[in-house]
Enzyme design. Structure first.
Site, PDB file in Angstrom:
ATOM      1  N   GLU A   1     -67.645  35.263 -81.967  1.00  0.00           N
ATOM      2  CA  GLU A   1     -68.026  35.183 -83.383  1.00  0.00           C
ATOM      3  C   GLU A   1     -68.177  33.718 -83.755  1.00  0.00           C
ATOM      4  O   GLU A   1     -67.352  32.889 -83.365  1.00  0.00           O
ATOM      5  CB  GLU A   1     -66.947  35.774 -84.317  1.00  0.00           C
ATOM      6  CG  GLU A   1     -66.851  37.267 -84.301  1.00  0.00           C
ATOM      7  CD  GLU A   1     -65.830  37.807 -85.301  1.00  0.00           C
ATOM      8  OE1 GLU A   1     -65.622  37.182 -86.356  1.00  0.00           O
ATOM      9  OE2 GLU A   1     -65.241  38.861 -85.010  1.00  0.00           O
TER      10      GLU A   1
HETATM   11  P1  P53 Z   1     -65.741  37.377 -93.584  1.00  0.00           P
HETATM   12  C1  P53 Z   1     -60.524  35.019 -91.621  1.00  0.00           C
HETATM   13  C2  P53 Z   1     -60.680  33.854 -90.870  1.00  0.00           C
HETATM   14  C3  P53 Z   1     -61.508  33.852 -89.770  1.00  0.00           C
HETATM   15  C4  P53 Z   1     -62.180  35.023 -89.408  1.00  0.00           C
HETATM   16  O1  P53 Z   1     -65.297  36.879 -92.153  1.00  0.00           O
HETATM   17  C5  P53 Z   1     -62.000  36.183 -90.143  1.00  0.00           C
HETATM   18  C6  P53 Z   1     -61.187  36.189 -91.246  1.00  0.00           C
HETATM   19  C7  P53 Z   1     -61.012  37.416 -92.059  1.00  0.00           C
HETATM   20  O2  P53 Z   1     -61.807  37.369 -93.193  1.00  0.00           O
HETATM   21  O3  P53 Z   1     -62.552  37.367 -89.802  1.00  0.00           O
HETATM   22  C8  P53 Z   1     -63.544  37.477 -88.799  1.00  0.00           C
HETATM   23  O4  P53 Z   1     -66.395  38.685 -93.399  1.00  0.00           O
HETATM   24  C9  P53 Z   1     -63.606  38.941 -88.431  1.00  0.00           C
HETATM   25  C10 P53 Z   1     -64.827  39.645 -88.935  1.00  0.00           C
HETATM   26  C11 P53 Z   1     -65.283  39.000 -90.220  1.00  0.00           C
HETATM   27  C12 P53 Z   1     -65.718  37.579 -89.898  1.00  0.00           C
HETATM   28  O5  P53 Z   1     -64.668  36.849 -89.300  1.00  0.00           O
HETATM   29  O6  P53 Z   1     -64.478  37.456 -94.366  1.00  0.00           O
HETATM   30  O7  P53 Z   1     -63.420  39.189 -87.059  1.00  0.00           O
HETATM   31  O8  P53 Z   1     -64.522  41.005 -89.053  1.00  0.00           O
HETATM   32  O9  P53 Z   1     -66.285  39.676 -90.878  1.00  0.00           O
HETATM   33  C13 P53 Z   1     -66.209  36.807 -91.106  1.00  0.00           C
HETATM   34  O10 P53 Z   1     -66.694  36.337 -94.098  1.00  0.00           O
END
Ligand code: P53
Length: 476
Positions: free
Chosen positions: A374
């Site tokens: 990611e």
């Molecule tokens: P969103 C926090 C910090 C780093 C990654 O996040 C995180 C989070 C939780 O919010 O989550 C990951 O959608 C996660 C995904 C998520 C993505 O990062 O809050 O593995 O499910 O959607 C982005 O912007």
């Protein structure tokens, strides 16, 4: 010639609960994501007591990938994806979580989904538990505070491994297992572990216990997975936000070391199969008498992961304080702004160099292949009058991070398996439940209130990423 390996896994990443929708179709049960309402920037999502009338639960529909997946995978194939990371919704396979037999309709859905990927030569990369455990396991058992979760998870893992052993090679057990290091906020304990705290509970101790059961469950899954198919590559999945010291003051440096310990000890156990000394000492000092048995310790050693999957969005910064001589770390209080980097509209600090740093940190420590599963830029996209979207800010972010990643391979000699940017198609934000925090190369017509046609269209970044893949990262 590209510095990246010839079979580099370029692709994109999503999670079932954030895009599938179909929350009660095909026999699916209610997951923890199904009881979380929409929030906003700075407004936490509400965790409701079951599914309540009149609330906006954005994951119920997601972007309806459940019925649109063929169209969407076709677009991924057009970009040239070599792999596609998604998760298997636990509640499609075991709707309540504690059944002895799986739900055939759910299994069939993923058979068809994986076949559709394989048709285009796209390798599925699968997370078993990505913030979507069965809600029934929360109400009946208290989530991962309960040792019984190990058996429920391992049964789920074994069913998936057996069913998809010839379709899926790359697996991960628990998504961002270390988010719960932030135990003083409600989000991560609930999404990671199905834990809703009661007032007055020792949140930290409960978090460590839950994480221990998850690590044992992960090790058991790795062990069983390798028995089912020795070619499986089963990784952990860590949310990597490196924590810098605010200054070169020695105490700030030690605070950074201690904060990294508290946020990344999970990786030590996943990779090495035993608890690091600093954490055993910490448990003693805090008087945490955890349920960690001799059998558990043996299992941890037998189920070490094959690679390190991690997300990277941002870096953090911390500082020492005179009233904290033992460098205890509370993520909800101990982070400060880094004056050297800018932040996104959601306050996430943009730091491409931090990705190279993070890769070095992992590789120096563990010497295992890495997989960036990611990375991405959540931003508000504006439609031009002709419906197109010029998301140059997203291209800039990804370009800078891919450059840093390539340098880590070229100059630091790091073994990197692949790169799957987050939310390759717009989806529901995990943290806020919003649609308008978008990551995609593909736009989906839907807003925070759930209105829209769900129509898909290509953003400017779509063609850009296609060319990145076609040149194996040479033309950015
Ligand atoms: P969103 C926090 C910090 C780093 C990654 O996040 C995180 C989070 C939780 O919010 O989550 C990951 O959608 C996660 C995904 C998520 C993505 O990062 O809050 O593995 O499910 O959607 C982005 O912007």
């Amino acid at each position: 010639m590209s510095s990246l390996r010839k079979d580099f896994l370029w692709g994109g990443a999503v999670a079932a609960h954030q895009l599938e929708g179909g929350w009660n179709k095909g026999g699916k049960g209610v997951s923890v994501a199904d009881v979380m309402t929409v929030g906003a920037n700075g407004v936490p999502r509400e965790i409701t007591n079951g599914v309540l009338q009149g609330k906006n639960y954005p994951n119920h529909e997601g972007i309806d990938f459940y019925t649109h997946y063929k169209e969407d995978i076709k677009l991924f194939a057009e970009m040239g994806f070599k792999c596609f990371r998604t998760s298997i919704a636990w509640t499609r396979i075991f709707p309540q979580g504690d059944e002895s037999e799986p739900n055939e309709l759910g299994l069939k859905f993923y058979d068809e989904l994986f076949d559709e990927c394989l048709k285009y030569g796209i390798e599925p990369v699968i997370t078993l538990s990505h913030f979507e455990m069965p809600y029934h396991l929360v109400t009946e058992y208290g989530g991962w505070r309960n040792r019984k979760m190990i058996d429920f998870f391992v049964r789920f893992a074994e069913v998936c491994f057996t069913r998809y052993k010839d379709k899926v090679k790359y697996w991960m057990t628990f998504n961002e297992i270390n988010n719960q290091a932030n135990y003083n906020e409600d989000f991560a304990p609930f999404t990671n572990s199905g834990i809703a705290y009661q007032p007055g509970e020792n949140r930290e101790k409960i978090m460590y216990q839950a994480a221990h059961y998850e690590l044992v469950a992960s090790a058991l899954a790795v062990k069983i997975g390798h028995e089912i198919n020795p070619d499986f590559q089963i990784g952990c999945m860590i949310a990597m936000c490196p924590i810098y010291p605010l200054s070169c003051k020695p105490e700030d440096m030690m605070m950074s070391v201690s904060a990294m310990h508290k946020r990344y000890w999970f990786t030590d156990v996943h990779v090495r199969g035993y608890y690091p000394g600093y954490l055993e000492k910490y448990f003693q000092r805090k008087g945490f008498n955890l349920d960690i048995t001799v059998e558990d310790k043996l299992l941890l050693l037998e189920g070490c992961v094959d690679y390190i999957g991690f997300s990277y969005y941002m870096s953090f910064t911390t500082e020492s304080k005179s009233d904290n001589p033992q460098y205890d770390y509370d993520e909800s209080k101990d982070l400060v702004r880094n004056p050297y980097v800018k932040a996104s509209d959601w306050g996430w600090q943009i730091d491409p160099v931090g990705l190279r740093y993070a890769m070095n940190w992992f590789y120096d420590r563990y010497q295992l292949p890495l997989f960036i599963v990611e990375n991405g830029f959540g931003a508000i996209d504006q439609l031009n009058s002709d419906g197109t979207i010029d998301d140059d800010y997203r291209i800039d972010y990804l370009k800078a991070h891919i450059e840093a990643m390539k340098t880590a391979v070229e100059e630091d000699g790091i073994d990197l398996l692949g790169y799957t940017p987050w939310g390759c198609i717009d989806l529901v934000s995990a943290g806020t439940g919003e649609m308008k925090k978008r990551y995609g190369f593909i736009y989906v017509d839907k807003d925070n209130e759930g209105q829209g046609t769900l129509k898909r269209s290509k953003k400017k970044s779509f063609d850009w990423y296609k060319q990145v893949i076609a040149t194996n990262g040479e033309q950015l």
